[in-house]
Design an enzyme around this catalytic site. Structure first.
Site, PDB file in Angstrom:
ATOM      1  N   CYS A  99      19.506  47.224   6.158  1.00 43.64           N
ATOM      2  CA  CYS A  99      20.148  46.553   7.282  1.00 43.64           C
ATOM      3  C   CYS A  99      21.518  45.958   6.917  1.00 43.64           C
ATOM      4  O   CYS A  99      22.458  46.708   6.720  1.00 43.64           O
ATOM      5  CB  CYS A  99      19.186  45.538   7.882  1.00 43.64           C
ATOM      6  SG  CYS A  99      19.576  45.145   9.584  1.00 43.64           S
ATOM      7  N   ARG A 132      20.794  43.432  20.843  1.00 42.86           N
ATOM      8  CA  ARG A 132      20.288  43.820  19.521  1.00 42.86           C
ATOM      9  C   ARG A 132      19.243  44.924  19.666  1.00 42.86           C
ATOM     10  O   ARG A 132      18.560  45.011  20.686  1.00 42.86           O
ATOM     11  CB  ARG A 132      19.670  42.601  18.814  1.00 42.86           C
ATOM     12  CG  ARG A 132      20.664  41.469  18.600  1.00 42.86           C
ATOM     13  CD  ARG A 132      20.056  40.367  17.759  1.00 42.86           C
ATOM     14  NE  ARG A 132      19.802  40.778  16.390  1.00 42.86           N
ATOM     15  CZ  ARG A 132      20.729  40.866  15.443  1.00 42.86           C
ATOM     16  NH1 ARG A 132      21.981  40.562  15.711  1.00 42.86           N
ATOM     17  NH2 ARG A 132      20.409  41.230  14.225  1.00 42.86           N
ATOM     18  N   HIS A 195      13.224  47.290   7.941  1.00 44.21           N
ATOM     19  CA  HIS A 195      12.601  46.167   7.254  1.00 44.21           C
ATOM     20  C   HIS A 195      11.102  46.428   7.292  1.00 44.21           C
ATOM     21  O   HIS A 195      10.657  47.451   7.740  1.00 44.21           O
ATOM     22  CB  HIS A 195      12.851  44.864   8.020  1.00 44.21           C
ATOM     23  CG  HIS A 195      14.278  44.452   8.114  1.00 44.21           C
ATOM     24  ND1 HIS A 195      14.957  43.861   7.073  1.00 44.21           N
ATOM     25  CD2 HIS A 195      15.153  44.503   9.138  1.00 44.21           C
ATOM     26  CE1 HIS A 195      16.186  43.553   7.472  1.00 44.21           C
ATOM     27  NE2 HIS A 195      16.340  43.944   8.716  1.00 44.21           N
TER      28      HIS A 195
HETATM   29  N1  GLN Z   1      23.840  41.161  10.716  1.00 42.51           N
HETATM   30  C1  GLN Z   1      23.504  42.533  10.880  1.00 42.51           C
HETATM   31  C2  GLN Z   1      23.300  42.967  12.318  1.00 42.51           C
HETATM   32  O1  GLN Z   1      22.855  42.206  13.136  1.00 42.51           O
HETATM   33  C3  GLN Z   1      22.299  42.855  10.026  1.00 42.51           C
HETATM   34  C4  GLN Z   1      21.050  42.119  10.415  1.00 42.51           C
HETATM   35  C5  GLN Z   1      19.907  42.346   9.469  1.00 42.51           C
HETATM   36  O2  GLN Z   1      20.088  42.512   8.278  1.00 42.51           O
HETATM   37  N2  GLN Z   1      18.689  42.289  10.011  1.00 42.51           N
HETATM   38  O3  GLN Z   1      23.560  44.108  12.633  1.00 42.51           O
END
Ligand code: GLN
Length: 261
Positions: A99, A132, A195
């Site tokens: 990520c 998101r 993840h």
């Molecule tokens: N900050 C990054 C995004 O939102 C990665 C987030 C994360 O590592 N879960 O894309």
């Protein structure tokens, strides 16, 4: 076969104090455990914000996920050792980057708050999109004959720019929610949004990375098989839960094999 008890891997966990979302450190526990089960020694070096990094001592590097703010701090630190990191990657060093850790390996990550200059180790780039991409995710990947499962939560949309994807999305969003691609493979680097953590849920990917790291250090090895019935059952459960039954029939061979044998 070589005697694995003489072998040892050193895993560098980069910035666990900053990149620590969703239990990404579970990937380390999994690698260490699967080494020990085979009599291979494994040590972990945690490299925190004030520490220096000696890439020559490392066989595997893990970068976890983090918030935009933490990514910016990590990027600033890694830029100072960019050349050594690049040499490590070009010399087939193993990297698993999740990520936020995946995004910073690319050219840049553009957010509403500004652009984070990446490490330019990979030709991809990331731009923040609207909303998101959150939820369970299932892929087919050339690196595993069972589907790869995980959980994603990212605002960034990654464009591979011709790089080779880690997998094709069977369920979920992946790199950008549109292309059907997830993650990246470059030499012995895997970048991914998964993840979960990734490796305990997908033991074949773990063994793929261990094999690559051992081969780089000791020459080609074939890892002893472990009893992965529990891991496979968990994997299958996730696939049955999220991939619709009628779609299961038409999916990639790996998913059919996993679900119907
Ligand atoms: N900050 C990054 C995004 O939102 C990665 C987030 C994360 O590592 N879960 O894309």
């Amino acid at each position: 076969m070589r005697n694995t008890s003489e072998m040892k891997l050193t895993i560098g966990h980069l910035y666990p104090d900053l990149l620590n979302l969703y239990g990404d450190r579970g990937n380390i526990a999994c690698m260490v455990r699967r080494c020990l089960w085979r009599g291979i020694r494994a040590e972990t070096i945690e490299i925190n914000a004030g520490d220096s990094i000696d890439f020559e001592k490392l066989d595997i590097v893990l970068l976890g996920g983090g918030s935009d703010r933490e990514q910016m701090i990590v990027c600033r630190k890694l830029r100072k050792v960019r050349e050594q990191f690049r040499d490590y990657v070009e010399n087939n060093g193993v990297v698993i980057a999740v990520c936020g850790g995946y995004q910073i390996l690319g050219k840049y990550y553009r957010t509403d708050a500004g652009t984070i200059e990446g490490l330019h180790l990979l030709d991809l780039y990331t731009e923040q999109g609207e909303g998101r991409l959150i939820g369970n995710i299932i892929l087919s990947s050339e690196l595993s004959d069972s589907p790869v499962v995980g959980f994603e939560n990212h605002g960034g949309r990654t464009c591979l720019n011709g790089c080779r994807p880690f997998g094709r999305v069977l369920y979920g969003a992946g790199n950008d929610g549109r292309s059907g691609y997830e993650g990246v493979i470059y030499k012995n680097v895997i970048g991914t949004y998964l993840h979960g953590p990734l490796l305990p849920k997908n033991s074949q990917i773990c063994d793929y990375l261990l094999e690559k790291a051992l081969a780089r250090k000791y020459g080609p090895v074939k890892l002893e098989k472990l009893d992965d019935r529990l891991e496979r059952a968990a994997n299958e459960y996730i696939c049955r839960r999220f991939v619709k039954r009628k779609e299961q029939q038409a999916l990639w061979p790996c998913l059919r094999r996993c679900l119907h044998t």
